[in-house]
Design a protein around this motif. Structure first.
Motif, mmCIF file in Angstrom:
data_model
loop_
_atom_site.group_PDB
_atom_site.id
_atom_site.type_symbol
_atom_site.label_atom_id
_atom_site.label_comp_id
_atom_site.label_asym_id
_atom_site.label_seq_id
_atom_site.Cartn_x
_atom_site.Cartn_y
_atom_site.Cartn_z
ATOM 1 N N PHE A 88 0.855 -1.179 0.000
ATOM 2 C CA PHE A 88 0.000 0.000 0.000
ATOM 3 C C PHE A 88 0.893 1.231 0.000
ATOM 4 C CE2 PHE A 88 -2.425 3.408 1.932
ATOM 5 C CZ PHE A 88 -3.598 3.339 1.216
ATOM 6 N N LYS A 122 -1.888 6.621 -1.948
ATOM 7 C CA LYS A 122 -3.065 6.159 -1.204
ATOM 8 C C LYS A 122 -3.787 5.006 -1.900
ATOM 9 C CE LYS A 122 -2.847 9.562 1.829
ATOM 10 N NZ LYS A 122 -1.563 9.547 2.450
ATOM 11 N N ARG A 123 -3.004 4.058 -2.441
ATOM 12 C CA ARG A 123 -3.598 2.871 -3.070
ATOM 13 C C ARG A 123 -2.559 1.752 -3.147
ATOM 14 N NH1 ARG A 123 -3.728 2.715 -9.257
ATOM 15 N NH2 ARG A 123 -1.856 3.833 -9.846
ATOM 16 N N PRO A 124 -3.018 0.502 -3.318
ATOM 17 C CA PRO A 124 -2.074 -0.610 -3.472
ATOM 18 C C PRO A 124 -1.333 -0.500 -4.805
ATOM 19 C CG PRO A 124 -4.284 -1.419 -2.968
ATOM 20 C CD PRO A 124 -4.399 0.040 -3.250
ATOM 21 N N ASP A 172 0.828 -0.361 5.723
ATOM 22 C CA ASP A 172 -0.149 -1.392 5.502
ATOM 23 C C ASP A 172 0.267 -2.229 4.298
ATOM 24 O OD1 ASP A 172 -2.458 -2.875 5.576
ATOM 25 O OD2 ASP A 172 -3.592 -1.449 4.362
ATOM 26 N N ARG A 173 0.326 -3.544 4.467
ATOM 27 C CA ARG A 173 0.673 -4.450 3.366
ATOM 28 C C ARG A 173 -0.587 -5.100 2.847
ATOM 29 N NH1 ARG A 173 5.472 -7.814 5.989
ATOM 30 N NH2 ARG A 173 6.363 -6.049 7.031
ATOM 31 N N THR A 174 -0.726 -5.127 1.544
ATOM 32 C CA THR A 174 -1.882 -5.815 0.962
ATOM 33 C C THR A 174 -1.420 -6.851 -0.014
ATOM 34 O OG1 THR A 174 -2.053 -4.130 -0.749
ATOM 35 C CG2 THR A 174 -3.443 -3.870 1.209
#
Length: 130
Positions: A48, A53-55, A128-130
């Motif tokens: 992320f 502000k996006r993966p 944050d990891r996605t």
């Protein structure tokens, strides 16, 4: 029947000695290649991006022995992924770890945030990891 013992000896050499020799030769070549394989490594990771502000999926370049990637080669946040036009602030957030063995690929897909290869990124610290 005089030809049976020499034939069995030849068969024993072909079945046992040749594969063992090939095995030890392959191990010696892998060991020798690990002595030469130091340098930069390329890895792909998905995380992320706190700035876009996006993966995103990014290809990172890491010098051997470094704790952080040195460059972003491509990033999915841009229409042309190879033309990264940001300040590359994610380089300071990414952390790298190294596994020095030539048995593992230099360019590998990530599993659970870890790339087992020379100087691969482990992901973002505090992000944050996605």
């Amino acid at each position: 029947m005089e030809w049976v013992p020499p034939l069995l000896l030849l068969l024993g050499v072909l079945i046992v000695v040749v594969p063992v020799g090939v095995y030890f030769g392959a191990v010696a070549l892998l060991w020798a290649s690990s002595l030469v394989s130091e340098g930069s490594a390329r890895s792909r990771t998905r995380f992320f991006c706190p700035f876009k502000k996006r993966p995103v999926t990014a290809d990172l370049l890491t010098e051997a022995g470094s704790d952080h990637p040195s460059d972003v080669l491509s990033c999915s946040a841009f229409a042309e992924a190879d033309r990264v036009r940001c300040a590359k602030a994610c380089l300071g957030l990414a952390e790298t770890h190294s596994v020095s063995t030539s048995l593992l690929p230099r360019y590998s897909l990530l599993a659970g945030g870890t790339a087992y290869r020379v100087a691969g990124p482990a992901g973002l610290r505090g992000g944050d990891r996605t």
